[in-house]
Design an enzyme around this catalytic site. Sequence first.
Site, PDB file in Angstrom:
ATOM      1  N   ASP A 167       0.855  -1.191   0.000  1.00  0.00           N
ATOM      2  CA  ASP A 167       0.000   0.000   0.000  1.00  0.00           C
ATOM      3  C   ASP A 167       0.889   1.238   0.000  1.00  0.00           C
ATOM      4  O   ASP A 167       1.885   1.291   0.731  1.00  0.00           O
ATOM      5  CB  ASP A 167      -0.849   0.087   1.277  1.00  0.00           C
ATOM      6  CG  ASP A 167      -1.812  -1.084   1.427  1.00  0.00           C
ATOM      7  OD1 ASP A 167      -2.017  -1.804   0.443  1.00  0.00           O
ATOM      8  OD2 ASP A 167      -2.350  -1.250   2.546  1.00  0.00           O
ATOM      9  N   CYS A 178     -26.528   2.717  25.942  1.00  0.00           N
ATOM     10  CA  CYS A 178     -26.405   4.047  25.366  1.00  0.00           C
ATOM     11  C   CYS A 178     -27.670   4.430  24.588  1.00  0.00           C
ATOM     12  O   CYS A 178     -28.680   4.765  25.194  1.00  0.00           O
ATOM     13  CB  CYS A 178     -25.139   4.133  24.530  1.00  0.00           C
ATOM     14  SG  CYS A 178     -24.496   5.817  24.467  1.00  0.00           S
ATOM     15  N   GLU A 189     -32.278  14.394  19.646  1.00  0.00           N
ATOM     16  CA  GLU A 189     -31.456  13.964  18.517  1.00  0.00           C
ATOM     17  C   GLU A 189     -32.348  13.644  17.313  1.00  0.00           C
ATOM     18  O   GLU A 189     -31.945  13.816  16.171  1.00  0.00           O
ATOM     19  CB  GLU A 189     -30.637  12.720  18.916  1.00  0.00           C
ATOM     20  CG  GLU A 189     -29.732  12.202  17.803  1.00  0.00           C
ATOM     21  CD  GLU A 189     -28.744  11.130  18.253  1.00  0.00           C
ATOM     22  OE1 GLU A 189     -28.741  10.753  19.455  1.00  0.00           O
ATOM     23  OE2 GLU A 189     -27.955  10.657  17.413  1.00  0.00           O
ATOM     24  N   HIS A 208     -20.916   2.392  27.985  1.00  0.00           N
ATOM     25  CA  HIS A 208     -20.700   1.214  27.139  1.00  0.00           C
ATOM     26  C   HIS A 208     -19.923   0.139  27.893  1.00  0.00           C
ATOM     27  O   HIS A 208     -18.701   0.039  27.758  1.00  0.00           O
ATOM     28  CB  HIS A 208     -19.903   1.608  25.893  1.00  0.00           C
ATOM     29  CG  HIS A 208     -20.690   2.427  24.914  1.00  0.00           C
ATOM     30  ND1 HIS A 208     -21.477   1.867  23.943  1.00  0.00           N
ATOM     31  CD2 HIS A 208     -20.820   3.760  24.774  1.00  0.00           C
ATOM     32  CE1 HIS A 208     -22.063   2.820  23.229  1.00  0.00           C
ATOM     33  NE2 HIS A 208     -21.671   3.982  23.713  1.00  0.00           N
ATOM     34  N   GLU A 230     -19.607  -2.855  27.318  1.00  0.00           N
ATOM     35  CA  GLU A 230     -18.980  -3.867  26.455  1.00  0.00           C
ATOM     36  C   GLU A 230     -17.486  -3.626  26.276  1.00  0.00           C
ATOM     37  O   GLU A 230     -16.733  -4.565  25.992  1.00  0.00           O
ATOM     38  CB  GLU A 230     -19.679  -3.930  25.090  1.00  0.00           C
ATOM     39  CG  GLU A 230     -19.476  -2.731  24.158  1.00  0.00           C
ATOM     40  CD  GLU A 230     -20.498  -1.610  24.354  1.00  0.00           C
ATOM     41  OE1 GLU A 230     -21.090  -1.522  25.459  1.00  0.00           O
ATOM     42  OE2 GLU A 230     -20.699  -0.817  23.411  1.00  0.00           O
TER      43      GLU A 230
HETATM   44  N1  GLN Z   1     -26.795   8.994  19.777  1.00  0.00           N
HETATM   45  C1  GLN Z   1     -26.802   8.964  21.194  1.00  0.00           C
HETATM   46  C2  GLN Z   1     -26.010  10.104  21.806  1.00  0.00           C
HETATM   47  O1  GLN Z   1     -25.200  10.702  21.156  1.00  0.00           O
HETATM   48  C3  GLN Z   1     -26.273   7.645  21.702  1.00  0.00           C
HETATM   49  C4  GLN Z   1     -24.829   7.433  21.385  1.00  0.00           C
HETATM   50  C5  GLN Z   1     -24.418   6.006  21.545  1.00  0.00           C
HETATM   51  O2  GLN Z   1     -25.258   5.122  21.606  1.00  0.00           O
HETATM   52  N2  GLN Z   1     -23.128   5.745  21.570  1.00  0.00           N
HETATM   53  O3  GLN Z   1     -26.181  10.400  22.960  1.00  0.00           O
END
Ligand code: GLN
Length: 548
Positions: A146, A380, A404, A518, A520
């Site tokens: 590359d 989230c 949102e 999160h 995870e």
């Molecule tokens: N869109 C949502 C926010 O910005 C959740 C973001 C997410 O799930 N990582 O708060």
Amino acid sequence: MTPLIFVTGGVVSSLGKGIAAASLASILEARGLKVTMMKLDPYINVDPGTMSPFQHGEVYVTDDGAETDLDLGHYERFVRTRLSRKNSVTTGRIYENVIRKERRGDYLGATVQVIPHITDEIRRCIDAATEGFDVALVEIGGTVGDIESLPFLEAIRQVRTERGASKALFMHLTLVPFIGAAGELKTKPTQHSVKELRSIGIQPDVLLCRSEQVIPDGERRKISLFTNVPERAVISVPDVDVLYKIPMGLHRQGLDEIVIDQLGLREKVGPADLHEWEDAVDATVHPDDAVTIAVVGKYVDHQDAYKSVGEALKHGGLRQRTKVTLKWLEAQDLEGSDMSALADVDGILVPGGFGDRGFEGKVLTSQYAREHGVPYFGICYGMQAAVVDYARHVAGLAGANSTENDRQTVHPVIGLITEWRTAAGEVEKRDEKSDLGGTMRLGLQEQRLKPGTLAHQLYGRDVVAERHRHRYEFNNRYRTQLEEAGLVISGKSMDDTLVEVVELPQQVHPWFLACQAHPEFLSTPREGHPLFIGFIAAARARKAARAG
Ligand code: GLN
């Protein structure tokens, strides 16, 4: 000077270079070395934070809030060292640094060039990320040949020339394809890939040869002859059904010994104790139970977009010898459906996400799980969807939404901090150091759990820390109303200003929990994560109850 193992890839991408590197790192760690890993990515984005999950997979978040490549997730799942923004460096970042220095006049009028200025900056970043460790693995993204990766390869060539073979080892991962029509394994692509590397001055010390089957000794000998790599350093890495078998496979072929010998690490190491990986393999291969979990998201055709969620669910199963089958569902497809796609699953997870496409499907999913007593885990965006569902359908707040998706919503139960604080007439108090309001809340943050709740019971602690990546928050103006309607707020930020975890009482629903962070990102195959373990246990209980 930390001894470095540079990992390059040849022939094609997606051979699992990150996992192979992480597997070697895990063996070295098991032998008692303090190991770290880093990724050098040739693309020009400054970080992967803005890249589409469709193209690039998940954006992995570190403790310090860096938005990094998903390979850092593999690294943290295989080694115990916690990584940071130093461990993920892109061409964009390198150029950004160099251009900043140039503007400041640091180069004292010199012509700024790829060699030495860009390569020096690459080397500075490598040193910064690896100092203080017994050994470090440095993976170069992309494939040899590359155009973009040339400055990185030049930088590591320089490191080797200056420091010598005892401080820098080159490991190259290639493909040895089986050509069905000829009935033969073909070593030619590997020969060519090594030739390409040698043409830029890099002679690999170790070859990891990916193939469908174990590569016979005859072929390994042939590869060794053509590439000048000693035969014992031509390692066969066949496809495996269980990822956690890879460390054992590499160890069996003596890869760690080769590295230890070349890098002079002998007096620092003990025998390899790989029992954790053996246990993980055993629990995967011989499960006692099995559950099916629906993951309702937006990029389900690109499961790399939810890499850590998928892994964490499997880890949750591993801890209780339960095979976890994932049923990936597109949230948007559930909108206007009879929701029968969710009828046969034992648990439902709604992961993080952005934007309005599919959000209504996530709200419907949460409602379905809530009304049908199916274990629900919202992460989230999945937490925000659960709050919207609860507001609309239980608390009587018709039209509730996240700003949102609907800036004009009558009930902005989820919004930007700046929006809901201003609306409440509060003076906006913003901590200069934090990134709240309008920008992302990123990285590891502590939260306090309420005693007696499901969250507290699962974590078994009052204060826990999780990694965040989001802009929107539970709107405090609706706290009382939603609590009065029965929603339990079981986790809050340490200063009490932000809602972190919501749940339903266990008398009302067997397992309904949703968190803003999160979790995870902190799950590993060795320990799992308490929320994922609890979720899988609840899914098993549901399955058993339905069967019985
Ligand atoms: N869109 C949502 C926010 O910005 C959740 C973001 C997410 O799930 N990582 O708060």
